[in-house]
Design an enzyme around this catalytic site. Structure first.
Site, PDB file in Angstrom:
ATOM      1  NE  ARG A   1      33.989  47.802  21.394  1.00 24.13           N
ATOM      2  CZ  ARG A   1      34.163  46.839  20.488  1.00 24.13           C
ATOM      3  NH1 ARG A   1      34.852  47.100  19.379  1.00 24.13           N
ATOM      4  NH2 ARG A   1      33.666  45.635  20.682  1.00 24.13           N
ATOM      5  CG  HIS A   2      38.397  46.313  23.407  1.00 19.81           C
ATOM      6  ND1 HIS A   2      37.232  46.182  24.112  1.00 19.81           N
ATOM      7  CD2 HIS A   2      38.159  45.784  22.173  1.00 19.81           C
ATOM      8  CE1 HIS A   2      36.319  45.580  23.366  1.00 19.81           C
ATOM      9  NE2 HIS A   2      36.857  45.339  22.171  1.00 19.81           N
TER      10      HIS A   2
ATOM     11  CG  ASP B   1      48.942  29.296  46.791  1.00 15.41           C
ATOM     12  OD1 ASP B   1      48.592  28.434  45.939  1.00 15.41           O
ATOM     13  OD2 ASP B   1      48.128  29.828  47.566  1.00 15.41           O
ATOM     14  CG  HIS B   2      50.019  25.851  49.791  1.00 15.64           C
ATOM     15  ND1 HIS B   2      50.191  27.197  50.049  1.00 15.64           N
ATOM     16  CD2 HIS B   2      48.848  25.493  50.371  1.00 15.64           C
ATOM     17  CE1 HIS B   2      49.161  27.629  50.774  1.00 15.64           C
ATOM     18  NE2 HIS B   2      48.340  26.614  50.976  1.00 15.64           N
TER      19      HIS B   2
ATOM     20  CB  CYS C   1      46.462  30.743  44.504  1.00 15.06           C
ATOM     21  SG  CYS C   1      45.081  31.836  44.138  1.00 15.06           S
ATOM     22  N   GLY C   2      44.762  28.436  44.930  1.00 14.41           N
ATOM     23  CA  GLY C   2      43.621  27.532  45.072  1.00 14.41           C
ATOM     24  C   GLY C   2      42.422  27.985  44.257  1.00 14.41           C
ATOM     25  CB  THR C   3      40.097  30.620  44.639  1.00  9.86           C
ATOM     26  OG1 THR C   3      40.933  31.657  45.195  1.00  9.86           O
ATOM     27  CG2 THR C   3      39.571  29.734  45.758  1.00  9.86           C
ATOM     28  N   GLY C   4      42.546  31.245  42.470  1.00 10.59           N
ATOM     29  CA  GLY C   4      42.937  32.321  41.550  1.00 10.59           C
ATOM     30  C   GLY C   4      42.635  33.699  42.126  1.00 10.59           C
ATOM     31  CB  ILE C   5      40.239  34.839  44.721  1.00 11.27           C
ATOM     32  CG1 ILE C   5      39.027  34.242  44.001  1.00 11.27           C
ATOM     33  CG2 ILE C   5      39.870  36.174  45.371  1.00 11.27           C
ATOM     34  CD1 ILE C   5      37.904  33.807  44.952  1.00 11.27           C
ATOM     35  N   GLY C   6      43.260  35.110  45.300  1.00 13.36           N
ATOM     36  CA  GLY C   6      44.357  35.779  46.015  1.00 13.36           C
ATOM     37  C   GLY C   6      45.422  36.275  45.056  1.00 13.36           C
ATOM     38  CG  MET C   7      48.043  33.601  42.807  1.00 18.52           C
ATOM     39  SD  MET C   7      49.689  34.233  43.203  1.00 18.52           S
ATOM     40  CE  MET C   7      50.609  32.690  43.303  1.00 18.52           C
TER      41      MET C   7
ATOM     42  CG  HIS D   1      36.757  42.561  24.858  1.00 22.85           C
ATOM     43  ND1 HIS D   1      35.398  42.660  25.078  1.00 22.85           N
ATOM     44  CD2 HIS D   1      36.914  42.223  23.552  1.00 22.85           C
ATOM     45  CE1 HIS D   1      34.751  42.404  23.941  1.00 22.85           C
ATOM     46  NE2 HIS D   1      35.652  42.121  23.005  1.00 22.85           N
TER      47      HIS D   1
END
Ligand code: RB5
Length: 142
Positions: free
Chosen positions: A132-133, A8-9, A65-71, A98
């Site tokens: 196991r992963h 995003d922007h 994105c700004g924080t990576g959270i929204g994406m 993992h």
């Protein structure tokens, strides 16, 4: 291996930097935008990127994105997508070893640009360990 990149922007400038660094090492990139600093909505770009992974056009994706959270929240709504929002090189490596992450999310407003570029290189170079992963991943994803 083809990699899709999207932002995003808030992530546009870091996307451009990441893209240049990947092209330098011979990666084939599909850039689905955004293409300027103008304000846009990150779910639209997460969807564009994820759709290329789901239809097998690209194997992995980098969403910024700004924080990576929204994406990461948006991308993880799609089955078969394992999007990891990472804030350092260790997390980037572990998300491959993992979690077999097929999407790396980065927060452009939270990361030093050089470290972000390093995280991308390590993420792309690190194989999934399986074993196991794989059993754990199979409990929530293909
Ligand atoms: C955009 O201002 C910002 O909210 C976005 O880039 C991202 O940080 C959302 O999670």
């Amino acid at each position: 291996m083809k990699i899709v990149v999207a932002a995003d922007h808030g992530g546009f400038e870091l996307k451009e930097l990441v893209k240049r660094s990947l092209v330098e090492v011979g990666c084939e990139i599909v850039d689905v935008g955004c293409f300027s600093n103008d304000s846009v909505d990150y779910p639209d770009f997460a969807e564009k990127a994820v759709s290329l992974i789901l239809n097998d056009e690209c194997k992995m994706g980098i969403l910024i994105c700004g924080t990576g959270i929204g994406m990461s929240i948006a991308a993880n709504r799609y089955k078969s997508i394992r999007a990891a929002n990472c804030s350092n090189v260790f997390m980037a490596r572990m998300s491959r070893e993992h979690n077999n992450a097929n999407v790396l999310c980065l927060g452009a407003r939270c990361l030093d640009a050089d470290i972000a570029v390093e995280m991308v290189r390590i993420w792309l170079d690190t194989p999934f360990l399986g074993g196991r992963h794989q059993r754990r991943i199979a409990k929530f994803s293909d």
